[in-house]
Scaffold this active site. Structure first.
Site, PDB file in Angstrom:
ATOM      1  N   CYS A  87     -29.580  11.981  61.461  1.00  0.00           N
ATOM      2  CA  CYS A  87     -29.353  11.668  60.130  1.00  0.00           C
ATOM      3  C   CYS A  87     -30.596  10.642  60.306  1.00  0.00           C
ATOM      4  CB  CYS A  87     -27.997  10.357  60.074  1.00  0.00           C
ATOM      5  SG  CYS A  87     -26.311  11.220  60.495  1.00  0.00           S
ATOM      6  N   HIS A 101     -24.904  10.803  51.392  1.00  0.00           N
ATOM      7  CA  HIS A 101     -25.914  11.316  53.095  1.00  0.00           C
ATOM      8  C   HIS A 101     -26.053  12.236  52.715  1.00  0.00           C
ATOM      9  CE1 HIS A 101     -27.121   9.984  56.596  1.00  0.00           C
ATOM     10  NE2 HIS A 101     -26.009   9.824  56.504  1.00  0.00           N
TER      11      HIS A 101
HETATM   12  N1  COA Z   1     -16.685   7.962  49.134  1.00  0.00           N
HETATM   13  C1  COA Z   1     -16.227   7.844  47.446  1.00  0.00           C
HETATM   14  N2  COA Z   1     -15.385   8.761  47.110  1.00  0.00           N
HETATM   15  C2  COA Z   1     -15.633   9.962  48.282  1.00  0.00           C
HETATM   16  C3  COA Z   1     -15.937  10.186  49.463  1.00  0.00           C
HETATM   17  C4  COA Z   1     -16.231   8.779  49.419  1.00  0.00           C
HETATM   18  N3  COA Z   1     -16.978   8.549  50.623  1.00  0.00           N
HETATM   19  N4  COA Z   1     -15.878  11.741  49.854  1.00  0.00           N
HETATM   20  C5  COA Z   1     -15.086  11.975  48.771  1.00  0.00           C
HETATM   21  N5  COA Z   1     -14.683  10.749  47.557  1.00  0.00           N
HETATM   22  C6  COA Z   1     -13.925  12.124  46.924  1.00  0.00           C
HETATM   23  C7  COA Z   1     -14.106  12.699  45.996  1.00  0.00           C
HETATM   24  O1  COA Z   1     -14.951  12.855  44.981  1.00  0.00           O
HETATM   25  C8  COA Z   1     -12.767  13.487  45.370  1.00  0.00           C
HETATM   26  O2  COA Z   1     -12.944  12.954  44.255  1.00  0.00           O
HETATM   27  P1  COA Z   1     -12.233  13.099  42.928  1.00  0.00           P
HETATM   28  O3  COA Z   1     -10.512  13.624  43.250  1.00  0.00           O
HETATM   29  O4  COA Z   1     -12.046  12.488  41.925  1.00  0.00           O
HETATM   30  O5  COA Z   1     -13.092  14.754  42.180  1.00  0.00           O
HETATM   31  C9  COA Z   1     -11.874  12.696  46.601  1.00  0.00           C
HETATM   32  O6  COA Z   1     -12.444  11.522  46.636  1.00  0.00           O
HETATM   33  C10 COA Z   1     -11.710  13.736  48.110  1.00  0.00           C
HETATM   34  O7  COA Z   1     -12.812  14.980  47.628  1.00  0.00           O
HETATM   35  P2  COA Z   1     -13.131  15.440  49.255  1.00  0.00           P
HETATM   36  O8  COA Z   1     -14.558  16.062  49.131  1.00  0.00           O
HETATM   37  O9  COA Z   1     -11.935  15.964  48.759  1.00  0.00           O
HETATM   38  O10 COA Z   1     -12.649  14.396  49.858  1.00  0.00           O
HETATM   39  P3  COA Z   1     -13.226  15.040  51.568  1.00  0.00           P
HETATM   40  O11 COA Z   1     -11.588  14.143  52.830  1.00  0.00           O
HETATM   41  O12 COA Z   1     -12.844  16.247  52.105  1.00  0.00           O
HETATM   42  O13 COA Z   1     -13.825  14.326  52.495  1.00  0.00           O
HETATM   43  C11 COA Z   1     -14.620  12.562  53.731  1.00  0.00           C
HETATM   44  C12 COA Z   1     -14.221  12.619  52.822  1.00  0.00           C
HETATM   45  C13 COA Z   1     -14.907  10.896  53.857  1.00  0.00           C
HETATM   46  C14 COA Z   1     -13.443  12.914  55.243  1.00  0.00           C
HETATM   47  C15 COA Z   1     -16.090  12.911  53.917  1.00  0.00           C
HETATM   48  O14 COA Z   1     -16.587  12.482  53.167  1.00  0.00           O
HETATM   49  C16 COA Z   1     -16.931  12.905  55.600  1.00  0.00           C
HETATM   50  O15 COA Z   1     -16.627  13.534  56.139  1.00  0.00           O
HETATM   51  N6  COA Z   1     -17.654  11.692  55.780  1.00  0.00           N
HETATM   52  C17 COA Z   1     -18.398  11.371  56.847  1.00  0.00           C
HETATM   53  C18 COA Z   1     -19.575  12.113  56.517  1.00  0.00           C
HETATM   54  C19 COA Z   1     -20.098  11.461  57.802  1.00  0.00           C
HETATM   55  O16 COA Z   1     -19.795  11.486  58.875  1.00  0.00           O
HETATM   56  N7  COA Z   1     -21.709  11.660  57.818  1.00  0.00           N
HETATM   57  C20 COA Z   1     -22.459  11.334  58.849  1.00  0.00           C
HETATM   58  C21 COA Z   1     -22.799   9.862  59.461  1.00  0.00           C
HETATM   59  S1  COA Z   1     -23.613   9.437  61.013  1.00  0.00           S
END
Ligand code: COA
Length: 382
Positions: free
Chosen positions: A83, A330
């Site tokens: 990242c 991100h």
């Molecule tokens: N913050 C705010 N809203 C979020 C979000 C976040 N991080 N991630 C998803 N959403 C919202 C989406 O827009 C969606 O909203 P809607 O229903 O109004 O359309 C809802 O939440 C569900 O989204 P979805 O895509 O199904 O979420 P998900 O469960 O597939 O993924 C996480 C959510 C948190 C698991 C995923 O974003 C993730 O893995 N994040 C971490 C990424 C990471 O590790 N990056 C590297 C860092 S070192």
């Protein structure tokens, strides 16, 4: 060593950009930066990308981006540090200009994460495959362990973690390039879907597409192109043990500490001289650790500092005015450059509703993985 300035910036909106390919978004950001700088030729290019091969099965990303930007022929290099790929790409571009090897260097970052690849699997490739990933850990899981240790050792509360997300969503709500331009509340964060205890979905940065580019040149040529060049006062990087179990203390991000200390030394200033900073809030706990390890607040006091509003737009040291990774999004390889663009906009006085009054000196901190690499840059408008 020559002084180096940023003379142009360009980025795409971050989010789910399904109608555009990885090359489309890089070219969009690159052309905006070239236009902003008003340069006619690019001597060399660096592209930060964490894992375009896993996300969209496209490697050889430096050559393809030079080709589609219409500048094939120049040397182009891809930089990877998970990242922190974007931040490290900027450091390589800085080295090229400061050394005198080339004058006009385009530095960009890009990632296309929503096109169908398993993002959790691809992101985990930045952790220790043999010890951490083999045993089932994910990135939210690694940061959840850091959060638990921080809460246990320093008394950081669940509410304090949530307040990082509340602040960053508030800032992101006025950033037209942010993925989530909406505010949230403490309850909204705490009651969101649990991802890795104690971190809920609202403690996590999202999965995003996006690209960001800047143009560098020697400071003594910068006024030819812009009235507001932003000088790079420091460009420093450091590394740490990759796996959490190898670290003496998981609440300390040693790479952040080391890269921050060298950057303050290189710039000849101290943390108290920074007016605005973008730090790597891939999870809410990461922002708390980063502000402590950069020296903005004493170790263990980051949660309390956040709760007192000291990291808000009108606080002692505004952090993540762009909305941070949490709200702006991100797209991993692009993040380090997008952080720089927010600071350049702040220092140029162009940040609109997010503007920090009299911002003259800014800092960016971009992290790789769970803290195994970190890059810190310090900037001043001249
Ligand atoms: N913050 C705010 N809203 C979020 C979000 C976040 N991080 N991630 C998803 N959403 C919202 C989406 O827009 C969606 O909203 P809607 O229903 O109004 O359309 C809802 O939440 C569900 O989204 P979805 O895509 O199904 O979420 P998900 O469960 O597939 O993924 C996480 C959510 C948190 C698991 C995923 O974003 C993730 O893995 N994040 C971490 C990424 C990471 O590790 N990056 C590297 C860092 S070192």
């Amino acid at each position: 060593m020559r002084d180096v300035a940023i003379i142009g910036c360009g980025m795409t909106k971050f989010g789910e950009l399904w109608k555009k390919s990885i090359r489309d978004i890089f070219v969009e950001a690159g052309l905006k930066a070239i236009d902003d700088a008003g340069v006619e030729n690019i001597d060399s290019m660096y592209v930060g990308s964490m894992t375009s091969g896993l996300f969209v099965e496209q490697e050889h990303i430096s050559a393809i981006m030079a080709d589609y930007l219409g500048i094939a022929g120049i040397p182009a290099v891809r930089i990877e540090s998970a990242c922190a790929s974007g931040g490290l790409a900027l450091r390589q571009g800085f080295i090229e200009v400061t050394s005198g090897m080339n004058d006009i260097v385009l530095v960009g970052g890009v990632e296309k994460m929503t096109d169908g690849a398993d993002a959790t699997y691809a992101l985990a490739s930045a952790a220790d495959q043999e010890y951490e990933v083999y045993n089932g850990i994910t990135f939210p899981g690694l940061y959840a362990m850091i959060a638990r240790a921080h809460m246990h050792r320093y008394g950081t509360t669940r509410k304090q973690l949530a307040l990082v997300a509340v602040k960053n969503h508030k800032n992101g709500a006025s950033n037209p390039n942010a993925q989530f331009q909406r505010e949230t509340t403490i309850d909204g964060v705490i009651n969101a879907t649990m991802v890795a205890d104690p971190l809920t979905l609202m403690d996590c940065s999202p999965v995003s597409d996006g690209a960001a580019c800047v143009i560098l040149c020697p400071l003594d040529q910068a006024k030819k192109y812009t009235d507001t060049p932003v000088k790079i006062l420091a460009s420093c990087a450091a590394t740490d043990n990759i796996a959490l179990h190898q670290r003496d203390d998981v609440t300390i991000l040693k790479a952040v500490k080391l890269s921050g200390e060298s950057a303050f030394k290189q710039a000849g200033i101290s943390p108290g001289d920074i007016d605005v900073a973008e730090v790597h809030d891939c999870f809410t706990i990461a922002e708390i650790c980063a502000i402590e390890d950069l020296g903005f607040v004493a170790k263990g006091k980051g949660g309390e500092f956040t709760e007192k509003g000291e990291t808000a737009l009108d606080g002692k040291i505004p952090i993540n005015t762009s909305g941070g990774l949490k709200s702006k999004g991100h797209p991993v390889g692009a993040t380090g450059i997008a952080q720089v663009i927010e600071i350049v906009e702040q220092l140029r006085g162009n940040a609109g509703k997010r503007q920090v009054k009299n911002a003259k000196v800014g800092l960016t901190q971009n992290m790789g993985g769970s803290g195994a690499s970190s890059v810190v840059h310090i900037f001043r408008v001249v």
